[in-house]
Design an enzyme around this catalytic site. Structure first.
Site, mmCIF file in Angstrom:
data_model
loop_
_atom_site.group_PDB
_atom_site.id
_atom_site.type_symbol
_atom_site.label_atom_id
_atom_site.label_comp_id
_atom_site.label_asym_id
_atom_site.label_seq_id
_atom_site.Cartn_x
_atom_site.Cartn_y
_atom_site.Cartn_z
ATOM 1 N N ILE A 1 -1.996 -1.119 -3.715
ATOM 2 C CA ILE A 1 -3.130 -0.507 -3.023
ATOM 3 C C ILE A 1 -2.807 0.961 -2.763
ATOM 4 C CG2 ILE A 1 -4.596 -0.599 -0.969
ATOM 5 C CD1 ILE A 1 -3.680 -3.557 -0.660
ATOM 6 N N ASP B 1 0.834 -1.199 0.000
ATOM 7 C CA ASP B 1 0.000 0.000 0.000
ATOM 8 C C ASP B 1 0.868 1.249 0.000
ATOM 9 O OD1 ASP B 1 0.074 1.056 3.126
ATOM 10 O OD2 ASP B 1 0.241 -1.125 2.953
ATOM 11 N N SER B 2 0.372 2.291 -0.649
ATOM 12 C CA SER B 2 1.034 3.591 -0.694
ATOM 13 C C SER B 2 2.458 3.431 -1.222
ATOM 14 C CB SER B 2 0.992 4.244 0.698
ATOM 15 O OG SER B 2 1.247 5.627 0.614
ATOM 16 N N ALA B 3 3.475 3.762 -0.431
ATOM 17 C CA ALA B 3 4.857 3.585 -0.886
ATOM 18 C C ALA B 3 5.128 2.130 -1.233
ATOM 19 C CB ALA B 3 5.830 4.062 0.186
#
Length: 308
Positions: A182, A152-154
């Site tokens: 994600i 997720d994200s990074a």
């Protein structure tokens, strides 16, 4: 001690002497006892570089080989850990639901370890998987020909970079079947419409700070792994890129970046689909892993994994 703060948010403070203070979240210990259909334990991937991971395995399986989900946590490359309570519960439940082995990687964090170190650490986890297949009892059923990269994200950004590295490495010991980023974290010097929208100033400031802390000295947000358009990937490499399922959230400040990522991959000929979760914000599954939106996300990930 020089205590001038050169970067700060509610999650991290960085001082001019190089020291870093990170917020302390609730964490969960690993347990080899069965819980909710899974069990887990912590492993060391590289003791010299302090790369560790948490393995989750489902407790109800037949004799079939199991797909592997290699998961990279988010946190702007600067914070986060597989031990955080939200990650622990979400990934454990995902392992049980998808009948998959989950390897959740704790890579070295910026600003002490700037990019591309996180990418290198996470690719090392794939090498470790292949080396430990015959040595680690929990990996006996691991199918190295069905590896999925997620985060997720990074961590979604990392999944992309690890996939590129795997394609370029002719001796890569595993086969990447798909990516499930994600709410992926990308950027550029050019602002998106949402980033220029009135009321987005605080989020833009925080976003810029995390990028500044994570990318190498002397570069900006047009760094190759931040700005999609700056990635030098050949036509041949794109032709071997795995299938991708991208998740975005309707109320996420980074939603536009995820949509741009999907459109970028489509232009390169990659088989990609995008799913938007309504009425949810960034990484909602980490903050509320036990609620229905997170359960739906697990269901969608499971369907993707078992469709390939």
């Amino acid at each position: 001690m020089d205590t001038n703060v050169i970067g700060a948010s509610e999650f991290i403070k960085v001082f001019s002497d190089g020291s870093v203070e990170r917020f302390i979240p609730i964490t969960a210990p690993a347990s080899v006892d069965m819980y909710n259909g899974y069990k887990c334990k912590d492993v060391t991937i590289d003791p010299l570089k302090s790369i560790t991971a948490r393995i989750f395995i489902p407790t109800t399986t037949d004799d079939a080989m199991l797909p592997i989900i290699v998961y990279f946590h988010g946190g702007g490359f600067c914070i986060g850990s597989t031990t955080w309570l939200g990650y622990h519960h979400f990934l454990g439940d995902l392992s049980a639901r998808s009948k998959s082995i989950v390897l959740s990687v704790d890579y070295r964090l910026a600003p002490e370890n700037k990019l591309p170190i996180a990418y290198q650490d996470c690719y090392t986890s794939l090498i470790w998987l292949s080396q430990q297949k015959q040595l680690e009892s929990w990996l006996q059923k691991a199918d190295l020909s069905r590896v999925f990269l997620s985060g997720d994200s990074a961590g979604g950004n990392i999944a992309h970079q690890v996939a590129v590295t795997a394609i370029r490495d002719k001796e890569c010991p595993v086969i990447i079947k798909g990516l499930l980023p994600i709410h992926p974290y990308f950027g550029s010097e050019k602002r998106t419409e949402l980033e220029m929208k009135e009321g987005s100033e605080d989020e833009v400031k925080s976003n810029d700070m995390f990028w500044k802390l994570s990318i190498p000295e002397g570069v900006n947000r047009d760094y190759y792994s931040c700005n999609l358009e700056k990635m030098e990937v050949s036509i041949s490499e794109w032709s071997r890129f795995p299938n991708v399922l991208i998740f975005v959230a309707e109320l996420d400040f980074l939603k536009e970046r995820g949509v741009i990522y999907a459109e970028f991959l489509k232009k390169k000929g990659v088989n990609v689909n995008l799913i938007e979760t309504k009425d949810e914000k960034h990484v909602f599954h980490v903050f509320r892993p036990d609620l229905e939106p997170a359960r739906l996300l697990q269901k969608q990930m499971n369907e993707f994994i078992h469709s390939i």
